[in-house]
Scaffold this active site. Structure first.
Site, mmCIF file in Angstrom:
data_model
loop_
_atom_site.group_PDB
_atom_site.id
_atom_site.type_symbol
_atom_site.label_atom_id
_atom_site.label_comp_id
_atom_site.label_asym_id
_atom_site.label_seq_id
_atom_site.Cartn_x
_atom_site.Cartn_y
_atom_site.Cartn_z
ATOM 1 N N ASN A 15 34.638 -3.730 -82.352
ATOM 2 C CA ASN A 15 33.714 -3.609 -81.241
ATOM 3 C C ASN A 15 32.426 -3.780 -81.774
ATOM 4 O O ASN A 15 31.385 -4.438 -80.851
ATOM 5 C CB ASN A 15 33.806 -2.147 -80.659
ATOM 6 C CG ASN A 15 34.915 -2.001 -79.584
ATOM 7 O OD1 ASN A 15 34.954 -2.556 -78.641
ATOM 8 N ND2 ASN A 15 35.954 -1.285 -80.141
ATOM 9 N N ILE A 93 31.605 13.907 -85.368
ATOM 10 C CA ILE A 93 31.237 14.551 -84.309
ATOM 11 C C ILE A 93 30.032 15.013 -84.366
ATOM 12 O O ILE A 93 29.805 15.268 -85.763
ATOM 13 C CB ILE A 93 32.115 16.049 -84.010
ATOM 14 C CG1 ILE A 93 33.424 15.581 -83.598
ATOM 15 C CG2 ILE A 93 31.371 16.969 -82.916
ATOM 16 C CD1 ILE A 93 34.428 16.609 -83.246
ATOM 17 N N ASN A 108 29.231 5.335 -76.234
ATOM 18 C CA ASN A 108 30.298 5.306 -76.912
ATOM 19 C C ASN A 108 31.480 4.910 -76.538
ATOM 20 O O ASN A 108 31.184 4.764 -75.084
ATOM 21 C CB ASN A 108 30.620 6.777 -77.571
ATOM 22 C CG ASN A 108 32.165 6.891 -78.030
ATOM 23 O OD1 ASN A 108 32.503 5.966 -79.252
ATOM 24 N ND2 ASN A 108 33.005 7.735 -77.685
ATOM 25 N N HIS A 110 35.688 4.664 -75.659
ATOM 26 C CA HIS A 110 37.000 5.586 -75.855
ATOM 27 C C HIS A 110 38.118 4.771 -75.454
ATOM 28 O O HIS A 110 37.867 4.268 -74.294
ATOM 29 C CB HIS A 110 36.698 6.773 -75.363
ATOM 30 C CG HIS A 110 37.899 7.703 -75.743
ATOM 31 N ND1 HIS A 110 37.997 8.271 -76.820
ATOM 32 C CD2 HIS A 110 38.792 8.066 -74.719
ATOM 33 C CE1 HIS A 110 39.134 9.088 -76.831
ATOM 34 N NE2 HIS A 110 39.712 8.827 -75.594
ATOM 35 N N ASP A 146 33.590 13.123 -75.733
ATOM 36 C CA ASP A 146 34.480 12.187 -74.926
ATOM 37 C C ASP A 146 34.140 12.614 -73.551
ATOM 38 O O ASP A 146 35.012 12.313 -72.513
ATOM 39 C CB ASP A 146 35.900 12.056 -75.305
ATOM 40 C CG ASP A 146 36.196 11.493 -76.725
ATOM 41 O OD1 ASP A 146 35.087 10.674 -77.102
ATOM 42 O OD2 ASP A 146 37.248 11.661 -77.079
ATOM 43 N N GLU A 175 38.386 -3.576 -74.354
ATOM 44 C CA GLU A 175 37.131 -3.064 -75.000
ATOM 45 C C GLU A 175 36.120 -4.079 -75.518
ATOM 46 O O GLU A 175 34.959 -3.946 -75.221
ATOM 47 C CB GLU A 175 37.442 -2.264 -76.266
ATOM 48 C CG GLU A 175 38.341 -0.964 -76.169
ATOM 49 C CD GLU A 175 38.607 -0.082 -77.310
ATOM 50 O OE1 GLU A 175 37.675 0.039 -78.024
ATOM 51 O OE2 GLU A 175 39.721 0.132 -77.572
HETATM 52 C C1 GRF Z 1 38.422 1.307 -80.752
HETATM 53 O O1 GRF Z 1 39.580 1.514 -80.105
HETATM 54 C C2 GRF Z 1 37.444 2.366 -79.935
HETATM 55 O O2 GRF Z 1 37.534 2.596 -78.811
HETATM 56 C C3 GRF Z 1 37.803 3.815 -80.673
HETATM 57 O O3 GRF Z 1 37.999 3.427 -82.158
HETATM 58 C C4 GRF Z 1 38.641 2.064 -82.217
HETATM 59 C C5 GRF Z 1 37.601 1.435 -83.035
HETATM 60 O O4 GRF Z 1 37.937 0.180 -83.146
HETATM 61 N N1 GRF Z 1 36.661 4.622 -80.441
HETATM 62 P P1 GRF Z 1 36.906 -0.966 -83.958
HETATM 63 O O5 GRF Z 1 36.489 -0.177 -85.267
HETATM 64 O O6 GRF Z 1 35.766 -1.104 -83.175
HETATM 65 O O7 GRF Z 1 37.675 -2.160 -84.371
#
Ligand code: GRF
Length: 215
Positions: A15, A93, A108, A110, A146, A175
């Protein structure tokens, strides 16, 4: 003026890469000024360096308390003049004080349609609940895990025979599209925190429905 953004990671950082990629466009309203990891061995740090991004690793194990670790992170954020923080697979956290101070300035992502399936293994939780549609959510970080105000969501169908892994892979693709879009909404001022909810300047795709299974 492009907003100065720091990304917090703990792992592979896909991400983070999607955000960094989007921020290369000259008209994107945010720039990535630092990538921070609480795990010095996070593969995402190497990926960030390969893009020429500044990386900082702050090992949480070196700090006696959550507050002390958060203070070390915050010192970097303030030093870099960071205006927005994007957590991307950041597995720590934060203290209530830190989360409260950055409320409305920290995002964030999720991998579920919040408020369903908070916490760990949301894809497994979704399969166990038998939902036909899951997805991902970008939200502002609040002190409760979350649970912060929702900025944007993408819906993803659950397929027959899905495992937590196949569902996670399908959600991850969403994502990578959703997070850059959500950051753009916040950085441009199109999404704003007002009275505990996120108000959007304009709504997109209001007439679309996702059916699963397809109707
Ligand atoms: C993603 O699925 C995100 O939504 C979750 O942890 C994962 C992280 O993946 N919080 P990356 O490190 O961005 O590949």
């Amino acid at each position: 003026m492009r907003k100065r953004v720091a990304i917090l990671i703990s792992g592979r950082g896909s991400n983070m890469m999607a955000l960094a990629e989007a921020a290369r466009a000259p008209d994107y309203p945010a720039q990535i000024v630092a990538v921070l990891s609480n795990r010095p061995a996070a593969p995402g740090l190497d990926h960030a360096r390969s893009l020429g991004l500044k990386t900082v690793s702050i090992d949480h194990k070196a700090y006696a308390t959550r507050e002390a670790f958060d203070a070390a992170i915050e010192a970097v954020l303030l030093g870099e003049g960071v205006e927005l923080v994007a957590q991307a697979g950041f597995m720590r956290i934060q203290s209530v004080a830190f989360a409260t101070r950055w409320l409305g300035r920290q995002l964030n992502i999720h991998p579920s349609l919040l408020p369903s399936f908070k916490g760990l293994h949301p894809q497994k939780q979704a399969l166990e609940a038998g939902v036909r549609i899951s997805g991902c959510t970008v939200h502002f970080v609040s002190p409760e895990l979350d649970s912060g105000p929702i900025i944007a969501q993408a819906a993803v169908p659950v397929h027959v025979g899905d495992t937590p892994e196949t569902l996670a892979e399908r959600i991850l693709e969403a994502e990578h599209r959703l997070y850059p879009f959500a950051l753009q909404l916040v950085a441009s001022g199109a999404a704003r925190l007002e009275g505990g909810r996120v108000e959007l300047q304009s709504m997109l795709n209001q007439r679309d429905f996702l059916f699963s299974p397809k109707a």
